[in-house]
Design a protein around this motif. Sequence first.
Motif, PDB file in Angstrom:
ATOM      1  N   THR A 150      43.119  -8.679  19.124  1.00  0.00           N
ATOM      2  CA  THR A 150      41.880  -7.951  19.368  1.00  0.00           C
ATOM      3  C   THR A 150      42.023  -7.006  20.562  1.00  0.00           C
ATOM      4  N   ASP A 151      41.078  -6.050  20.645  1.00  0.00           N
ATOM      5  CA  ASP A 151      41.080  -5.114  21.758  1.00  0.00           C
ATOM      6  C   ASP A 151      40.157  -5.613  22.869  1.00  0.00           C
ATOM      7  N   ALA A 152      39.861  -4.743  23.819  1.00  0.00           N
ATOM      8  CA  ALA A 152      39.045  -5.129  24.978  1.00  0.00           C
ATOM      9  C   ALA A 152      37.613  -5.484  24.595  1.00  0.00           C
ATOM     10  N   PHE A 153      37.199  -5.143  23.376  1.00  0.00           N
ATOM     11  CA  PHE A 153      35.837  -5.408  22.932  1.00  0.00           C
ATOM     12  C   PHE A 153      35.769  -6.502  21.863  1.00  0.00           C
ATOM     13  N   GLY A 154      36.882  -7.180  21.643  1.00  0.00           N
ATOM     14  CA  GLY A 154      36.901  -8.269  20.674  1.00  0.00           C
ATOM     15  C   GLY A 154      37.060  -7.835  19.236  1.00  0.00           C
ATOM     16  N   ARG A 155      37.329  -6.546  19.016  1.00  0.00           N
ATOM     17  CA  ARG A 155      37.555  -6.042  17.659  1.00  0.00           C
ATOM     18  C   ARG A 155      39.037  -6.142  17.308  1.00  0.00           C
ATOM     19  N   LEU A 156      39.337  -6.313  16.034  1.00  0.00           N
ATOM     20  CA  LEU A 156      40.723  -6.254  15.597  1.00  0.00           C
ATOM     21  C   LEU A 156      41.295  -4.890  15.990  1.00  0.00           C
ATOM     22  N   SER A 157      42.417  -4.891  16.692  1.00  0.00           N
ATOM     23  CA  SER A 157      42.991  -3.625  17.141  1.00  0.00           C
ATOM     24  C   SER A 157      43.639  -2.900  15.970  1.00  0.00           C
ATOM     25  N   ILE A 158      43.672  -1.588  16.082  1.00  0.00           N
ATOM     26  CA  ILE A 158      44.313  -0.773  15.054  1.00  0.00           C
ATOM     27  C   ILE A 158      45.780  -1.168  14.896  1.00  0.00           C
ATOM     28  N   LEU A 159      46.452  -1.426  16.000  1.00  0.00           N
ATOM     29  CA  LEU A 159      47.871  -1.768  15.948  1.00  0.00           C
ATOM     30  C   LEU A 159      48.083  -3.088  15.220  1.00  0.00           C
ATOM     31  N   ALA A 160      47.244  -4.087  15.530  1.00  0.00           N
ATOM     32  CA  ALA A 160      47.368  -5.374  14.852  1.00  0.00           C
ATOM     33  C   ALA A 160      47.079  -5.238  13.356  1.00  0.00           C
ATOM     34  N   LEU A 161      46.071  -4.438  13.022  1.00  0.00           N
ATOM     35  CA  LEU A 161      45.747  -4.242  11.608  1.00  0.00           C
ATOM     36  C   LEU A 161      46.910  -3.588  10.871  1.00  0.00           C
ATOM     37  N   MET A 162      47.512  -2.566  11.460  1.00  0.00           N
ATOM     38  CA  MET A 162      48.637  -1.901  10.811  1.00  0.00           C
ATOM     39  C   MET A 162      49.820  -2.850  10.645  1.00  0.00           C
ATOM     40  N   ASN A 163      50.022  -3.735  11.608  1.00  0.00           N
ATOM     41  CA  ASN A 163      51.089  -4.715  11.472  1.00  0.00           C
ATOM     42  C   ASN A 163      50.800  -5.708  10.347  1.00  0.00           C
ATOM     43  N   LEU A 164      49.536  -6.125  10.206  1.00  0.00           N
ATOM     44  CA  LEU A 164      49.178  -7.013   9.103  1.00  0.00           C
ATOM     45  C   LEU A 164      49.379  -6.321   7.761  1.00  0.00           C
TER      46      LEU A 164
END
Length: 250
Positions: A16-30
């Motif tokens: 997650t990012d600083a706001f608790g959302r799934l980060s773009i980078l993590a999503l792209m890795n998934l």
Amino acid sequence: MAFIQTDTFTIRGYETDAFGRLSILALMNLMQESANRNAIDYGIGIDDLARQGYGWMLMRFRLRMHQYPRYGQTIRVITYPTSVEKYFIHRDFRVVADDDTLLADAASTWLVFSIDKRSMVPLPDFIRALAVPADISSLPRLSLKPDFQFSVAEPSHEKEVTVGWFSIDQNQHVNNVSYVEWLLEAVDKKRLETRELAEIDLVYRTETHWGDQLRIRSISEENETIIHRIDYSDESGKDVLLARSQWRIS
């Protein structure tokens, strides 16, 4: 046989990012993980290609975020090839919540390169023979030459990076997600704090390797749009990646 890959993930804190959302980078890795699993089922995974002297390279990727999932939420990543041509294979992704709400989608275009020559080659017959799933809904195919280009105006932000060891993947070049991390880190602080990424459209031009010196530049345009460019910081100035990102109030 034709295969549709569906993977279920529960979002972890470090994704997650600083706001608790799934980060773009993590999503792209998934998404990349699901694509790898799907390719293995088809017999065209990274190791399958490497044994025959080939590797995968991402050429085009456009991600649209409809709704950000958050820490602890369970999501499903669904991916499948949509068409196969002489030089390119096209793949779509959908990310959905437990109730099937569409959270994100992405279209992508991939090519195959010769490991020895480090150059693009026609898709081998064993890839061109794969069966695309029937009755699928495909996203619009991405243009090989999108309408956005890096503006001739002076960049509003610029920074340099040196490619490190941990940005290199099994194909011995920089992983495609690392470029996105670098260009997003170059976005101005106020935008990162008050906006969220709505869409990012990427054109990968050439591969880079451990120790290469790269320059990341960006220009802010109207309608919450940024044009990005990554190139070699030496005198060649060779383009590595062009991108356009669109933002919205978070």
